[in-house]
Design an enzyme around this catalytic site. Sequence first.
Site, PDB file in Angstrom:
ATOM      1  N   MET A 161      -3.415  -0.053   6.748  1.00  0.00           N
ATOM      2  CA  MET A 161      -3.558   0.891   5.621  1.00  0.00           C
ATOM      3  C   MET A 161      -2.600   2.074   5.754  1.00  0.00           C
ATOM      4  O   MET A 161      -2.977   3.220   5.522  1.00  0.00           O
ATOM      5  CB  MET A 161      -5.015   1.410   5.557  1.00  0.00           C
ATOM      6  CG  MET A 161      -6.007   0.302   5.266  1.00  0.00           C
ATOM      7  SD  MET A 161      -7.713   0.842   5.274  1.00  0.00           S
ATOM      8  CE  MET A 161      -8.118   0.679   7.008  1.00  0.00           C
TER       9      MET A 161
ATOM     10  N   ASP B 123     -15.210  -9.441  -0.021  1.00  0.00           N
ATOM     11  CA  ASP B 123     -14.365  -8.266  -0.247  1.00  0.00           C
ATOM     12  C   ASP B 123     -13.052  -8.631  -0.930  1.00  0.00           C
ATOM     13  O   ASP B 123     -12.636  -9.786  -0.926  1.00  0.00           O
ATOM     14  CB  ASP B 123     -14.007  -7.633   1.105  1.00  0.00           C
ATOM     15  CG  ASP B 123     -15.023  -6.590   1.514  1.00  0.00           C
ATOM     16  OD1 ASP B 123     -15.956  -6.331   0.742  1.00  0.00           O
ATOM     17  OD2 ASP B 123     -14.878  -6.048   2.622  1.00  0.00           O
TER      18      ASP B 123
ATOM     19  N   LYS C 165     -13.125  -3.616  -5.521  1.00  0.00           N
ATOM     20  CA  LYS C 165     -12.803  -2.900  -6.765  1.00  0.00           C
ATOM     21  C   LYS C 165     -12.675  -3.894  -7.901  1.00  0.00           C
ATOM     22  O   LYS C 165     -12.266  -5.020  -7.701  1.00  0.00           O
ATOM     23  CB  LYS C 165     -11.459  -2.184  -6.616  1.00  0.00           C
ATOM     24  CG  LYS C 165     -11.516  -1.028  -5.686  1.00  0.00           C
ATOM     25  CD  LYS C 165     -10.161  -0.363  -5.592  1.00  0.00           C
ATOM     26  CE  LYS C 165     -10.080   0.336  -4.263  1.00  0.00           C
ATOM     27  NZ  LYS C 165      -8.953   1.136  -4.023  1.00  0.00           N
TER      28      LYS C 165
END
Length: 288
Positions: free
Chosen positions: A204, A67, A89
Amino acid sequence: MKTDAKSKLESWAEAGTAPGFARLDGEAFPVFEPGWVWLVGAGPGAPGLMSLLCYHAMQACDVVVYDALVNPDILRWVRLGAEIQYAGKRGGKPSPLQRDISERLIELASSGKRVLRLKGGDPFMFGRGGEECQHLAKAGIPFRIVPGITSGVGGLAYAGLPATHRDTNHSVIFLTGHDASGKMPANVDWAAVARASPVIVMYMAVKHLSEIARALRDGGRADRDPLTIVSNATMPDQTVLETTLGAVDEFLAANTPATPAIVVLGRISEWRPILDWYDSRLKENPIG
Ligand code: SAH
């Protein structure tokens, strides 16, 4: 059976061995079987914070699927010949769907590979590890879970913030500032959270920090409550910013905290002047 450390050391002495006789590469690590997925937490960043099982998995795997939050520096220990795949991403593109990652893991394992699924921190702490294992279980793929040091505990330790301390808090809440849709989670009872624990550790949470702070203040949390933001925890570029709950908006107008970051609300920050140990000289060490 003798299990305490003193008797263990005595029994080694009787047998003519001593601490120092064992080498890691001689240990009976669990066999990484073909067709298995090992879901492994790599820790918050500093390579030295990974577990021995994580290191072993890197030596034994055929493919690593890692990740974005995994410190790429640890990939240098992946065995020569193993394939390394990225699952985060890329170049501003949206991250692959969770379902696609799970499908990829299932395909790789079904083809007989030893699949190391490497995640930042601990795979079960806001890491979707549970979801991935559910997919594997459904597909009949055998798996092992190797926990990791989560950023909300280990990362804080690198900023001199003890997640619990008898003089400040007997409980701690971990929460995420983001839900699956990317919004501030609606199914968190913010008023209850505000009252429930002296210390709240938020993952987050930078994006919706202003909204979160408002919800906690509306829930009765004091304006003067200290808020500490630890960015890139355990890494050489770690930074720590401090404000208070009531001053969050002014703070955010003047500062853009780097991410990833853990946001901590509560008075454990008062220990920082004494406990902050990770200084610029120590940050030069690449292992931790
Ligand atoms: N499973 C991970 C968390 C994944 S969610 C763990 O156990 O740590 C991603 C969030 O984790 C980030 O948005 C941030 O809040 C936190 N995080 C992960 N690594 C971090 C780091 N090195 N420093 C600060 N926060 C980190």
